[in-house]
Structure formats: C-alpha cells, structure tokens
Scaffold this motif. Structure first.
Motif, PDB file in Angstrom:
ATOM      1  N   ILE A   1       0.832  -1.199   0.000  1.00 62.43           N
ATOM      2  CA  ILE A   1       0.000   0.000   0.000  1.00 62.43           C
ATOM      3  C   ILE A   1       0.871   1.254   0.000  1.00 62.43           C
ATOM      4  O   ILE A   1       0.610   2.220  -0.716  1.00 62.43           O
ATOM      5  CB  ILE A   1      -0.944   0.000   1.214  1.00 62.43           C
ATOM      6  N   ALA A   2       1.931   1.233   0.813  1.00 62.68           N
ATOM      7  CA  ALA A   2       2.854   2.367   0.834  1.00 62.68           C
ATOM      8  C   ALA A   2       3.513   2.548  -0.530  1.00 62.68           C
ATOM      9  O   ALA A   2       3.693   3.683  -1.004  1.00 62.68           O
ATOM     10  CB  ALA A   2       3.909   2.152   1.914  1.00 62.68           C
ATOM     11  N   ASP A   3       3.849   1.441  -1.181  1.00 62.95           N
ATOM     12  CA  ASP A   3       4.452   1.525  -2.512  1.00 62.95           C
ATOM     13  C   ASP A   3       3.470   2.139  -3.518  1.00 62.95           C
ATOM     14  O   ASP A   3       3.859   2.965  -4.358  1.00 62.95           O
ATOM     15  CB  ASP A   3       4.878   0.134  -2.992  1.00 62.95           C
ATOM     16  N   PHE A   4       2.218   1.724  -3.433  1.00 61.12           N
ATOM     17  CA  PHE A   4       1.201   2.260  -4.343  1.00 61.12           C
ATOM     18  C   PHE A   4       1.026   3.760  -4.106  1.00 61.12           C
ATOM     19  O   PHE A   4       0.944   4.547  -5.058  1.00 61.12           O
ATOM     20  CB  PHE A   4      -0.128   1.539  -4.129  1.00 61.12           C
ATOM     21  N   TYR A   5       0.981   4.170  -2.841  1.00 61.97           N
ATOM     22  CA  TYR A   5       0.815   5.588  -2.508  1.00 61.97           C
ATOM     23  C   TYR A   5       2.007   6.396  -2.996  1.00 61.97           C
ATOM     24  O   TYR A   5       1.848   7.501  -3.536  1.00 61.97           O
ATOM     25  CB  TYR A   5       0.645   5.745  -0.996  1.00 61.97           C
ATOM     26  N   TYR A   6       3.195   5.845  -2.831  1.00 59.56           N
ATOM     27  CA  TYR A   6       4.380   6.569  -3.313  1.00 59.56           C
ATOM     28  C   TYR A   6       4.335   6.721  -4.831  1.00 59.56           C
ATOM     29  O   TYR A   6       4.614   7.799  -5.365  1.00 59.56           O
ATOM     30  CB  TYR A   6       5.661   5.832  -2.906  1.00 59.56           C
ATOM     31  N   ARG A   7       3.974   5.644  -5.511  1.00 57.70           N
ATOM     32  CA  ARG A   7       3.979   5.668  -6.981  1.00 57.70           C
ATOM     33  C   ARG A   7       2.912   6.594  -7.547  1.00 57.70           C
ATOM     34  O   ARG A   7       3.171   7.349  -8.485  1.00 57.70           O
ATOM     35  CB  ARG A   7       3.762   4.234  -7.494  1.00 57.70           C
ATOM     36  N   GLU A   8       1.733   6.551  -6.968  1.00 61.81           N
ATOM     37  CA  GLU A   8       0.607   7.298  -7.527  1.00 61.81           C
ATOM     38  C   GLU A   8       0.513   8.736  -7.022  1.00 61.81           C
ATOM     39  O   GLU A   8       0.004   9.606  -7.732  1.00 61.81           O
ATOM     40  CB  GLU A   8      -0.714   6.571  -7.214  1.00 61.81           C
ATOM     41  N   VAL A   9       0.998   8.993  -5.813  1.00 57.75           N
ATOM     42  CA  VAL A   9       0.809  10.317  -5.204  1.00 57.75           C
ATOM     43  C   VAL A   9       2.154  11.018  -4.944  1.00 57.75           C
ATOM     44  O   VAL A   9       2.416  12.098  -5.475  1.00 57.75           O
ATOM     45  CB  VAL A   9       0.003  10.215  -3.891  1.00 57.75           C
ATOM     46  N   VAL A  10       2.986  10.393  -4.135  1.00 54.85           N
ATOM     47  CA  VAL A  10       4.212  11.062  -3.685  1.00 54.85           C
ATOM     48  C   VAL A  10       5.146  11.372  -4.846  1.00 54.85           C
ATOM     49  O   VAL A  10       5.611  12.508  -5.000  1.00 54.85           O
ATOM     50  CB  VAL A  10       4.933  10.208  -2.628  1.00 54.85           C
ATOM     51  N   SER A  11       5.436  10.380  -5.681  1.00 51.65           N
ATOM     52  CA  SER A  11       6.390  10.616  -6.774  1.00 51.65           C
ATOM     53  C   SER A  11       5.877  11.667  -7.748  1.00 51.65           C
ATOM     54  O   SER A  11       6.650  12.508  -8.233  1.00 51.65           O
ATOM     55  CB  SER A  11       6.674   9.302  -7.509  1.00 51.65           C
ATOM     56  N   ARG A  12       4.576  11.653  -8.008  1.00 52.09           N
ATOM     57  CA  ARG A  12       4.012  12.663  -8.908  1.00 52.09           C
ATOM     58  C   ARG A  12       4.035  14.042  -8.272  1.00 52.09           C
ATOM     59  O   ARG A  12       4.322  15.046  -8.935  1.00 52.09           O
ATOM     60  CB  ARG A  12       2.577  12.285  -9.275  1.00 52.09           C
ATOM     61  N   GLY A  13       3.736  14.093  -6.987  1.00 48.72           N
ATOM     62  CA  GLY A  13       3.765  15.373  -6.292  1.00 48.72           C
ATOM     63  C   GLY A  13       5.164  15.966  -6.245  1.00 48.72           C
ATOM     64  O   GLY A  13       5.358  17.172  -6.477  1.00 48.72           O
TER      65      GLY A  13
END
Length: 264
Positions: A183-195
C-alpha cells in the motif's frame, strides 16, 4: 338488389352513423366501416395520435445507460463505505463483510468491483488524492508567479485534504504503511512521486525566473511541501489542544523560501 348500388353514396353514410348511435346496429357499422375508414384517417384529428404513438419508438433504448449508472452508483457506495470502515476500524481490522453491510450490498457484489481489501484501499487513493496531485503539473497562469501557483495548491490541499476525510487516508498510510508495504508503494507511486516531480518542476522554474535564490532546493522538493504533511498530522492529533492555521503557516513557510512579499 338496388340498395347495394346506392350504399357508397353520401345519403347512406350519414344515416349509418345516426342509426348506430340510436339503435346500436353493430353489424351495419362493421360492413360500412371498411369504406369509411380512409375518410376518417384523413381527418386532422387523427394525425396527432399517429405522430405521438411514433415518438417513443424513436427514442434510444435506456436500459444500458441505466444499468451503467446503477453500477457506477453501487461502486461509489462501496468506496464511501470502505472509507468509513477504514477510518473507524483501521486497515487491519476492516472486513469485507462490514463494508458490504455499510454499503447495503451483498458481499459478492464487492468482489465484482474489487478483488480484495487492498485493491479497495488503492481505489480510495486513486479517486481521492491522485486528481489533486495532478494539478501540480499545470504551469502557472500567464502573468502569475510560481509562488502564487504553489500557494494556490497549498490552499487547495489544506482545504480539500487536511481538513476533510481525505486526510484520514494519508494518516492511515502513515500509521499502517510499514505493515503493508504494498500500500505504501502504491501511494508513493501514484501520489508522492508525482507530487515531488510537480514541485521540482515548479522550483526549477522559480529558480530560472529568479524567484528562488537557493538552487539546491530542487534536490529536496520535500521541503516545499513539508507544511502540508504537518497540517495533516496535526489535524488528527493536536488540533483539539492547539488549532493550527495551516494556510497562514504555509504563507510564512513560503516567505522563507521566496522572500517576503513586498507591500506597497
């Protein structure tokens, strides 16, 4: 034998109607109605009825769209119920049965939309947070400064995430991400990295325009968004003790990076 020859004449057509009205001679009406029908159909009073009866047939079929709408509404209800359950119970304790009960659907219906609890949580991230992060990649308005763009995004984030239930999604990831790395990986990929990519692009633009003097800030875009994360955590843990004006805090933070605004 003379009466059949004179039957089509006008003198016989009128009596047939009056006779049927007075005497109710149905057999006579049936025989003569076959020739009188074309005359009745040509009257203006019959034309609108024919037109009206044809209108519904011209309409496109609605069952497919209605079915699609019901499916979308059911999926939205499941997502809303999942958010309620995740917030109240946490990710670990939330069960598919509880989500189904809250959404008012059968347990099997949920599996038509999501394969498991994890994919349901990922959908919450995708629908609640990803569209907001996408705004970072839009260039500043013509004539506007990079600071104006960053400040507008920060205001939107604080109002639509930190101060709403969307912030609970971020808090859940912070709390339970270490136990559920996927879940943390998904959040990083979809939200954090884009932000971070969006913030880095804005910082580089600000440096090229002379709005930011510290060039190395582009290496650490996390610094620019740090107050937004603080606002999310503070809202859930300490706001009842010390309410935080997150928007004003962000303005002060931007003064440190861009310099204080000139007041003239």
């Amino acid at each position: 034998m003379s009466s059949p020859r004179t039957a089509p004449g006008p003198s016989k057509a009128a009596p047939s109607k009056s006779a049927s009205g007075r005497r109710g001679e149905k057999p006579a009406i049936g025989r003569q109605g076959e020739k009188a029908a074309p005359v009745k159909a040509s009257k203006a009073s019959k034309a609108p009825k024919a037109a009206k009866s044809a209108l519904p047939k011209a309409q496109p079929p609605k069952p497919p769209s209605n079915r699609a709408e019901r499916t979308a509404e059911r999926r939205e209800a499941i997502i809303e119920a999942a958010l309620d359950e995740f917030i109240s119970r946490g990710f670990t304790a939330t069960r598919i049965d509880d989500v189904a009960r809250r959404a008012g659907v059968a347990k099997g219906t949920i599996y038509l939309h999501f394969k498991d609890k994890e994919s349901m949580f990922e959908e919450l991230i995708r629908t609640a947070l990803v569209p907001l992060i996408g705004r970072l990649h839009a260039p500043p308005p013509t004539g506007g400064t990079v600071r104006d763009a960053v400040e507008a995004f920060a205001r939107t984030f604080i109002q639509e995430v930190a101060a709403t239930r969307r912030g609970d999604i971020v808090r859940l990831i912070v709390a339970e991400g270490p136990r559920f790395p996927s879940i943390a990986d998904f959040y990083y990929r979809e939200v954090v990295s884009r932000g971070l990519a969006g913030m880095r692009a804005l910082i580089e633009l600000a440096v090229s325009r002379g709005e930011i003097q510290q060039k190395n800030l582009a290496r650490f875009p996390q610094i620019l968004v740090a107050p937004a994360i603080i606002a999310v955590i503070w809202q859930s843990l300490f706001s009842r003790h010390a309410p935080l004006d997150a928007i004003e805090m962000f303005r002060v933070h931007l003064d440190l990076i861009f310099g204080e605004r000139r007041t003239t």
